[in-house]
Design a protein around this motif. Structure first.
Motif, mmCIF file in Angstrom:
data_model
loop_
_atom_site.group_PDB
_atom_site.id
_atom_site.type_symbol
_atom_site.label_atom_id
_atom_site.label_comp_id
_atom_site.label_asym_id
_atom_site.label_seq_id
_atom_site.Cartn_x
_atom_site.Cartn_y
_atom_site.Cartn_z
ATOM 1 N N MET A 82 65.880 22.850 -37.108
ATOM 2 C CA MET A 82 66.527 23.803 -36.229
ATOM 3 C C MET A 82 65.456 24.535 -35.416
ATOM 4 S SD MET A 82 69.005 27.135 -36.829
ATOM 5 C CE MET A 82 69.736 26.610 -38.305
ATOM 6 N N ALA A 83 65.710 24.712 -34.130
ATOM 7 C CA ALA A 83 64.747 25.396 -33.258
ATOM 8 C C ALA A 83 64.764 26.898 -33.525
ATOM 9 C CB ALA A 83 65.094 25.120 -31.803
ATOM 10 N N GLU A 84 63.578 27.486 -33.453
ATOM 11 C CA GLU A 84 63.491 28.932 -33.667
ATOM 12 C C GLU A 84 63.804 29.657 -32.368
ATOM 13 O OE1 GLU A 84 60.231 30.660 -35.694
ATOM 14 O OE2 GLU A 84 59.878 28.870 -36.870
ATOM 15 N N LEU A 85 64.500 30.765 -32.497
ATOM 16 C CA LEU A 85 64.821 31.573 -31.329
ATOM 17 C C LEU A 85 63.627 32.456 -30.977
ATOM 18 C CD1 LEU A 85 68.443 32.710 -32.248
ATOM 19 C CD2 LEU A 85 67.776 30.966 -30.610
ATOM 20 N N PRO A 86 63.358 32.622 -29.688
ATOM 21 C CA PRO A 86 62.261 33.517 -29.308
ATOM 22 C C PRO A 86 62.605 34.955 -29.684
ATOM 23 C CG PRO A 86 63.458 32.786 -27.365
ATOM 24 C CD PRO A 86 64.008 32.035 -28.544
ATOM 25 N N ASP A 87 61.589 35.756 -29.883
ATOM 26 C CA ASP A 87 61.775 37.150 -30.272
ATOM 27 C C ASP A 87 62.082 37.974 -29.020
ATOM 28 O OD1 ASP A 87 61.907 39.391 -31.844
ATOM 29 O OD2 ASP A 87 59.740 39.735 -31.831
ATOM 30 N N VAL A 88 63.369 38.038 -28.668
ATOM 31 C CA VAL A 88 63.794 38.749 -27.466
ATOM 32 C C VAL A 88 64.549 40.005 -27.887
ATOM 33 C CG1 VAL A 88 65.180 38.619 -25.360
ATOM 34 C CG2 VAL A 88 64.006 36.584 -26.200
ATOM 35 N N ARG A 89 64.174 41.130 -27.285
ATOM 36 C CA ARG A 89 64.877 42.382 -27.569
ATOM 37 C C ARG A 89 65.834 42.656 -26.414
ATOM 38 N NH1 ARG A 89 63.472 48.277 -27.090
ATOM 39 N NH2 ARG A 89 64.916 49.246 -28.539
ATOM 40 N N PHE A 90 67.096 42.920 -26.742
ATOM 41 C CA PHE A 90 68.103 43.202 -25.728
ATOM 42 C C PHE A 90 68.420 44.691 -25.713
ATOM 43 C CE2 PHE A 90 68.774 38.721 -26.559
ATOM 44 C CZ PHE A 90 68.951 38.217 -25.283
ATOM 45 N N LEU A 91 68.628 45.208 -24.506
ATOM 46 C CA LEU A 91 68.951 46.618 -24.320
ATOM 47 C C LEU A 91 70.365 46.759 -23.779
ATOM 48 C CD1 LEU A 91 65.655 47.674 -22.506
ATOM 49 C CD2 LEU A 91 66.172 47.916 -24.929
ATOM 50 N N THR A 92 71.016 47.861 -24.119
ATOM 51 C CA THR A 92 72.335 48.139 -23.564
ATOM 52 C C THR A 92 72.181 48.643 -22.132
ATOM 53 O OG1 THR A 92 72.346 50.446 -24.267
ATOM 54 C CG2 THR A 92 73.204 48.819 -25.842
ATOM 55 N N VAL A 93 73.282 48.669 -21.404
ATOM 56 C CA VAL A 93 73.269 49.170 -20.030
ATOM 57 C C VAL A 93 72.807 50.631 -20.018
ATOM 58 C CG1 VAL A 93 74.748 49.761 -18.067
ATOM 59 C CG2 VAL A 93 74.951 47.525 -19.169
ATOM 60 N N ALA A 94 73.254 51.417 -20.987
ATOM 61 C CA ALA A 94 72.860 52.831 -21.062
ATOM 62 C C ALA A 94 71.350 52.966 -21.286
ATOM 63 C CB ALA A 94 73.632 53.537 -22.171
ATOM 64 N N GLU A 95 70.787 52.120 -22.150
ATOM 65 C CA GLU A 95 69.341 52.163 -22.407
ATOM 66 C C GLU A 95 68.554 51.763 -21.164
ATOM 67 O OE1 GLU A 95 69.152 51.141 -27.186
ATOM 68 O OE2 GLU A 95 69.392 49.499 -25.761
ATOM 69 N N VAL A 96 69.039 50.739 -20.457
ATOM 70 C CA VAL A 96 68.376 50.295 -19.228
ATOM 71 C C VAL A 96 68.417 51.416 -18.185
ATOM 72 C CG1 VAL A 96 68.456 48.656 -17.315
ATOM 73 C CG2 VAL A 96 68.853 47.864 -19.652
ATOM 74 N N ALA A 97 69.575 52.050 -18.044
ATOM 75 C CA ALA A 97 69.723 53.143 -17.079
ATOM 76 C C ALA A 97 68.745 54.275 -17.385
ATOM 77 C CB ALA A 97 71.160 53.656 -17.095
ATOM 78 N N GLU A 98 68.582 54.598 -18.637
ATOM 79 C CA GLU A 98 67.657 55.664 -19.037
ATOM 80 C C GLU A 98 66.207 55.277 -18.725
ATOM 81 O OE1 GLU A 98 66.327 57.988 -23.092
ATOM 82 O OE2 GLU A 98 68.375 57.219 -22.956
ATOM 83 N N LEU A 99 65.835 54.041 -19.034
ATOM 84 C CA LEU A 99 64.472 53.581 -18.764
ATOM 85 C C LEU A 99 64.164 53.540 -17.273
ATOM 86 C CD1 LEU A 99 64.034 50.629 -21.280
ATOM 87 C CD2 LEU A 99 62.696 52.718 -21.205
ATOM 88 N N MET A 100 65.137 53.105 -16.481
ATOM 89 C CA MET A 100 64.929 52.956 -15.046
ATOM 90 C C MET A 100 65.213 54.255 -14.282
ATOM 91 S SD MET A 100 66.488 49.152 -14.378
ATOM 92 C CE MET A 100 65.682 48.897 -12.802
ATOM 93 N N ARG A 101 65.771 55.224 -14.992
ATOM 94 C CA ARG A 101 66.149 56.516 -14.396
ATOM 95 C C ARG A 101 67.133 56.351 -13.252
ATOM 96 N NH1 ARG A 101 60.947 60.474 -15.046
ATOM 97 N NH2 ARG A 101 60.581 59.897 -17.191
ATOM 98 N N VAL A 102 68.161 55.554 -13.525
ATOM 99 C CA VAL A 102 69.256 55.348 -12.586
ATOM 100 C C VAL A 102 70.563 55.492 -13.371
ATOM 101 C CG1 VAL A 102 67.945 53.809 -11.069
ATOM 102 C CG2 VAL A 102 69.279 52.847 -12.947
ATOM 103 N N SER A 103 71.684 55.460 -12.669
ATOM 104 C CA SER A 103 72.981 55.559 -13.338
ATOM 105 C C SER A 103 73.368 54.215 -13.960
ATOM 106 C CB SER A 103 74.062 55.988 -12.347
ATOM 107 O OG SER A 103 74.313 54.948 -11.433
ATOM 108 N N LYS A 104 74.310 54.261 -14.882
ATOM 109 C CA LYS A 104 74.807 53.021 -15.478
ATOM 110 C C LYS A 104 75.457 52.146 -14.412
ATOM 111 C CE LYS A 104 77.256 54.842 -18.827
ATOM 112 N NZ LYS A 104 78.087 54.969 -20.042
ATOM 113 N N MET A 105 76.116 52.767 -13.435
ATOM 114 C CA MET A 105 76.755 52.000 -12.365
ATOM 115 C C MET A 105 75.713 51.205 -11.572
ATOM 116 S SD MET A 105 79.429 50.897 -10.994
ATOM 117 C CE MET A 105 80.628 51.878 -11.842
ATOM 118 N N THR A 106 74.549 51.789 -11.346
ATOM 119 C CA THR A 106 73.477 51.085 -10.644
ATOM 120 C C THR A 106 73.027 49.871 -11.441
ATOM 121 O OG1 THR A 106 72.743 53.109 -9.565
ATOM 122 C CG2 THR A 106 71.148 51.306 -9.692
#
Length: 63
Positions: A1-25
């Motif tokens: 079985m192939a190993e999955l890469p170690d990828v971290r996923f962020l929620t839309v709210a977390e992305v908005a906070e990091l980018m300093r934009v609204s969730k709608m953006t």
């Protein structure tokens, strides 16, 4: 079985906070294809690497 890469996923709210934009953006960026995302049920998750790359891109001149 192939190993999955170690990828971290962020929620839309977390992305908005990091980018300093609204969730709608963030949703607009996802729907336009500028920010890749994966749909989990009714919500989206964005790979952390995609957010890092988006933040390092130069801002496009408008007008």
């Amino acid at each position: 079985m192939a190993e999955l890469p170690d990828v971290r996923f962020l929620t839309v709210a977390e992305v908005a906070e990091l980018m300093r934009v609204s969730k709608m953006t963030v949703y607009r960026l996802v729907h336009s294809g500028e920010l890749p995302a994966v749909r989990f049920g009714r919500s989206y998750r964005v790979p952390e690497t995609a957010v890092t790359q988006a933040l390092q891109r130069p801002i496009a001149d408008v007008g």
